[in-house]
Write a protein that holds these residues in place. Structure first.
Motif, PDB file in Angstrom:
ATOM      1  N   SER A  18       1.072  -1.190   0.069  1.00 38.00           N
ATOM      2  CA  SER A  18      -0.203   0.011   0.121  1.00 38.00           C
ATOM      3  C   SER A  18       0.829   1.221  -0.098  1.00 38.00           C
ATOM      4  N   GLU A  19       0.378   2.364  -0.423  1.00 39.17           N
ATOM      5  CA  GLU A  19       1.126   3.598  -0.376  1.00 39.17           C
ATOM      6  C   GLU A  19       1.713   3.855   0.879  1.00 39.17           C
ATOM      7  N   GLU A  20       0.922   3.487   1.887  1.00 38.31           N
ATOM      8  CA  GLU A  20       1.438   3.943   3.320  1.00 38.31           C
ATOM      9  C   GLU A  20       2.657   3.484   3.674  1.00 38.31           C
ATOM     10  N   ASN A  21       2.920   2.318   2.902  1.00 41.14           N
ATOM     11  CA  ASN A  21       4.345   1.518   3.304  1.00 41.14           C
ATOM     12  C   ASN A  21       5.238   1.664   1.989  1.00 41.14           C
ATOM     13  N   PHE A  22       5.107   2.528   1.264  1.00 43.74           N
ATOM     14  CA  PHE A  22       6.216   2.883   0.248  1.00 43.74           C
ATOM     15  C   PHE A  22       7.639   3.355   1.014  1.00 43.74           C
ATOM     16  N   ASP A  23       8.691   3.073   0.722  1.00 46.81           N
ATOM     17  CA  ASP A  23       9.896   3.335   1.046  1.00 46.81           C
ATOM     18  C   ASP A  23      10.124   4.752   0.662  1.00 46.81           C
ATOM     19  N   PRO A  24      10.387   5.814   1.414  1.00 49.43           N
ATOM     20  CA  PRO A  24      10.267   7.383   0.871  1.00 49.43           C
ATOM     21  C   PRO A  24      11.556   7.661   0.175  1.00 49.43           C
ATOM     22  N   PHE A  25      12.630   6.939   0.178  1.00 45.24           N
ATOM     23  CA  PHE A  25      13.870   7.002  -0.727  1.00 45.24           C
ATOM     24  C   PHE A  25      13.737   6.548  -1.994  1.00 45.24           C
ATOM     25  N   THR A  26      12.772   5.589  -2.311  1.00 41.77           N
ATOM     26  CA  THR A  26      12.662   4.902  -3.558  1.00 41.77           C
ATOM     27  C   THR A  26      11.463   4.903  -4.260  1.00 41.77           C
ATOM     28  N   SER A  27      10.503   3.903  -3.760  1.00 45.46           N
ATOM     29  CA  SER A  27       9.245   3.809  -4.516  1.00 45.46           C
ATOM     30  C   SER A  27       8.244   4.919  -4.281  1.00 45.46           C
ATOM     31  N   GLN A  28       8.524   5.693  -3.021  1.00 43.47           N
ATOM     32  CA  GLN A  28       7.710   6.631  -2.978  1.00 43.47           C
ATOM     33  C   GLN A  28       7.901   7.857  -3.758  1.00 43.47           C
ATOM     34  N   MET A  29       9.155   8.252  -3.860  1.00 46.38           N
ATOM     35  CA  MET A  29       9.559   9.484  -4.856  1.00 46.38           C
ATOM     36  C   MET A  29       9.213   8.938  -6.325  1.00 46.38           C
ATOM     37  N   ALA A  30       9.177   7.745  -6.757  1.00 47.00           N
ATOM     38  CA  ALA A  30       8.689   7.329  -8.004  1.00 47.00           C
ATOM     39  C   ALA A  30       7.282   7.308  -8.242  1.00 47.00           C
ATOM     40  N   PHE A  31       6.552   7.107  -7.315  1.00 42.48           N
ATOM     41  CA  PHE A  31       5.082   7.182  -7.127  1.00 42.48           C
ATOM     42  C   PHE A  31       4.683   8.703  -7.433  1.00 42.48           C
ATOM     43  N   ASP A  32       5.451   9.672  -6.404  1.00 44.17           N
ATOM     44  CA  ASP A  32       4.993  11.018  -6.473  1.00 44.17           C
ATOM     45  C   ASP A  32       5.287  11.727  -7.893  1.00 44.17           C
ATOM     46  N   ALA A  33       6.413  11.012  -8.415  1.00 43.01           N
ATOM     47  CA  ALA A  33       6.776  11.745  -9.998  1.00 43.01           C
ATOM     48  C   ALA A  33       6.085  11.184 -10.979  1.00 43.01           C
ATOM     49  N   GLN A  34       5.152  10.301 -10.912  1.00 45.43           N
ATOM     50  CA  GLN A  34       4.424   9.539 -11.793  1.00 45.43           C
ATOM     51  C   GLN A  34       5.131   8.487 -12.474  1.00 45.43           C
ATOM     52  N   ALA A  35       6.182   8.023 -11.987  1.00 41.70           N
ATOM     53  CA  ALA A  35       6.812   6.869 -12.662  1.00 41.70           C
ATOM     54  C   ALA A  35       6.287   5.499 -12.203  1.00 41.70           C
ATOM     55  N   ILE A  36       5.492   5.531 -10.919  1.00 39.44           N
ATOM     56  CA  ILE A  36       4.824   4.580 -10.540  1.00 39.44           C
ATOM     57  C   ILE A  36       3.302   4.937 -10.446  1.00 39.44           C
ATOM     58  N   TYR A  37       2.404   4.201 -11.159  1.00 42.57           N
ATOM     59  CA  TYR A  37       0.866   4.820 -11.030  1.00 42.57           C
ATOM     60  C   TYR A  37       0.138   3.814 -10.894  1.00 42.57           C
ATOM     61  N   TYR A  38      -1.263   3.923 -10.752  1.00 45.07           N
ATOM     62  CA  TYR A  38      -2.187   3.206 -10.767  1.00 45.07           C
ATOM     63  C   TYR A  38      -2.915   2.828 -12.084  1.00 45.07           C
ATOM     64  N   GLN A  39      -3.382   1.968 -12.551  1.00 40.91           N
ATOM     65  CA  GLN A  39      -4.293   1.930 -14.038  1.00 40.91           C
ATOM     66  C   GLN A  39      -5.069   0.608 -13.770  1.00 40.91           C
ATOM     67  N   ASN A  40      -6.418   1.069 -13.922  1.00 40.79           N
ATOM     68  CA  ASN A  40      -7.462   0.123 -13.623  1.00 40.79           C
ATOM     69  C   ASN A  40      -7.258  -0.741 -12.242  1.00 40.79           C
ATOM     70  N   ASP A  41      -6.936   0.036 -11.233  1.00 40.00           N
ATOM     71  CA  ASP A  41      -6.779  -0.102  -9.975  1.00 40.00           C
ATOM     72  C   ASP A  41      -5.469  -1.071  -9.571  1.00 40.00           C
ATOM     73  N   MET A  42      -4.835  -1.028 -10.684  1.00 36.70           N
ATOM     74  CA  MET A  42      -3.418  -2.152 -10.646  1.00 36.70           C
ATOM     75  C   MET A  42      -2.283  -1.261 -10.664  1.00 36.70           C
ATOM     76  N   LEU A  43      -1.230  -1.514  -9.754  1.00 36.48           N
ATOM     77  CA  LEU A  43       0.101  -0.616  -9.635  1.00 36.48           C
ATOM     78  C   LEU A  43       0.848  -0.982 -10.821  1.00 36.48           C
ATOM     79  N   THR A  44       1.235  -0.082 -11.649  1.00 38.96           N
ATOM     80  CA  THR A  44       2.194  -0.396 -12.686  1.00 38.96           C
ATOM     81  C   THR A  44       2.981   0.670 -13.094  1.00 38.96           C
TER      82      THR A  44
END
Length: 381
Positions: A160-186
């Motif tokens: 879940s987003e609450e558990n993303f690593d703030p130094f890797t996956s959270q930054m990638a998510f915030d920068a739109q490099a990781i995103y949800y599509q049809n409710d699936m993370l991709t």
């Protein structure tokens, strides 16, 4: 100084820098002391010769060889040349860095005791340079895969987003490099994880490790020199890294639809202070032959890391080129490092006023380095 670095070592720098690795241990325990021009001209092998200020950090018995009080100041100009090559690439990249500093600064106070057997009793205080961290490394080339693969796997494992690593996956998510599509993370490399991408990586390090020394030494009957040093090393280290990936054909004609490029940066600052003890003796067999031994206790260093990362992602979709930036929080880690015991054996042959031959042999077991990550839990080797 010329170093050849494996690409795997360089790629490790793209990981979050708040963990302690073997490279951290060696950085503060594998010493490369400086010295005066006289000391450097002999390769630093003054353990049995003495009368050289740098020996206060090696064999403090050498302090007993001073016959007068002295002020010592040694400026230095250092050059670091590094070669790096991406695995599979035919191109090798050279980088150069130079810096000006002082290898040592100190005072020696010479006294002559009233006792006929004790010829001198000397006190020394000052600073010796024990390590220089200034270096630049750069490589670039083309290879399969992306740093985003690891970030995406981290995000999936987090659940879940609450558990993303703030130094890797959270930054990638915030920068739109990781995103949800049809409710699936991709992410844009899904199904194309081994795409061929251009990449470059630059790492620049700064800083030094200086040791404040307070030393005492005596000369007994011109035969036996004994000495002791209290050493207080000061660590100041900084790393700045920038890693880039680019789709060579762009978002339209490239290997990965939508993806243009990404930039990931590292910043690490380490500061600390420690303490150790050094004990040594020199025995003058006769006017020609001298031998010396020294023992260094482990250095206990308290270190503080502060670190942060940034992430920039660029892609092109139906709305045109898009750029998003993300910043990690500032991390902080306090820990202690205990370095190994050291033993040094030295020998010298003095040819009157014509010259000398000298050699030092140091015994140290780097596997006994020990991290203590908190004061309340057991140490981790």
């Amino acid at each position: 100084m010329k170093r050849y670095l494996l690409p795997a070592l360089l790629l490790c720098c793209t990981a979050p820098l708040f963990a302690q690795f073997a490279t951290d241990v060696l950085r503060y325990s594998y010493l490369q002391p400086g010295g005066t021009a006289r000391s450097l001209g002999a390769g630093g092998a003054f353990g049995a010769l003495g009368a050289e200020f740098s020996t206060l950090s090696q064999n403090p018995a050498g302090l007993a060889m001073f016959r007068t009080s002295e002020l010592v100041l040694t400026p230095s100009l250092r050059f670091a040349n590094s070669d790096a090559q991406l695995e599979g690439s035919s191109s090798k990249w050279d980088d150069h860095k130079s810096n000006f500093g002082f290898d040592n600064f100190g005072l020696v106070f010479n006294t002559t005791p009233g006792n006929k057997k004790w010829k001198t009793f000397n006190v020394g205080i000052g600073l010796n340079r024990m390590n220089n961290f200034n270096q630049s490394i750069f490589y670039q080339g083309t290879a399969n895969g992306s740093v985003l693969n690891g970030f995406f796997d981290n995000a999936v494992a987090a659940g879940s987003e609450e558990n993303f690593d703030p130094f890797t996956s959270q930054m990638a998510f915030d920068a739109q490099a990781i995103y949800y599509q049809n409710d699936m993370l991709t992410y844009d490399l899904a199904g194309n994880e081994n795409a061929v991408l251009d990449r470059s990586h630059s790492v620049t390090t700064f800083g030094r490790m200086n040791e404040m020394v307070i030393s005492f030494a005596g000369n007994y009957d011109e035969k036996l020199m004994i000495g002791a040093t209290i050493g207080v090393p000061f660590v100041n280290y900084r790393l700045e890294g920038e890693y880039k990936e680019t789709d060579p054909g762009g978002a339209v004609d490239g290997n990965v639809p939508y993806f243009d490029n990404l930039t990931y940066t590292d910043y690490l600052r380490t500061e600390g202070v420690g303490v150790n003890g050094k004990f040594g003796l020199i025995y003058r067999v006769d006017q020609m032959f001298r031998v010396g031994v020294a023992l260094h206790t482990p250095t206990i260093i308290g270190l503080t890391d502060t670190y942060s990362n940034t992430f920039q992602y660029e892609y092109t979709d139906g709305n045109g080129a898009q750029t998003y930036d993300a910043q990690s929080p500032e991390g902080r880690s306090d820990y202690r490092l205990r370095t190994p015991w050291r033993a040094i054996a030295s020998g010298a042959v003095v040819f009157k006023k014509y010259g000398f031959l000298s050699a030092d042999v140091e015994l140290v077991d780097y596997t006994t380095n020990n991290f203590n990550l908190t004061a309340d839990v057991a140490s981790t080797d």
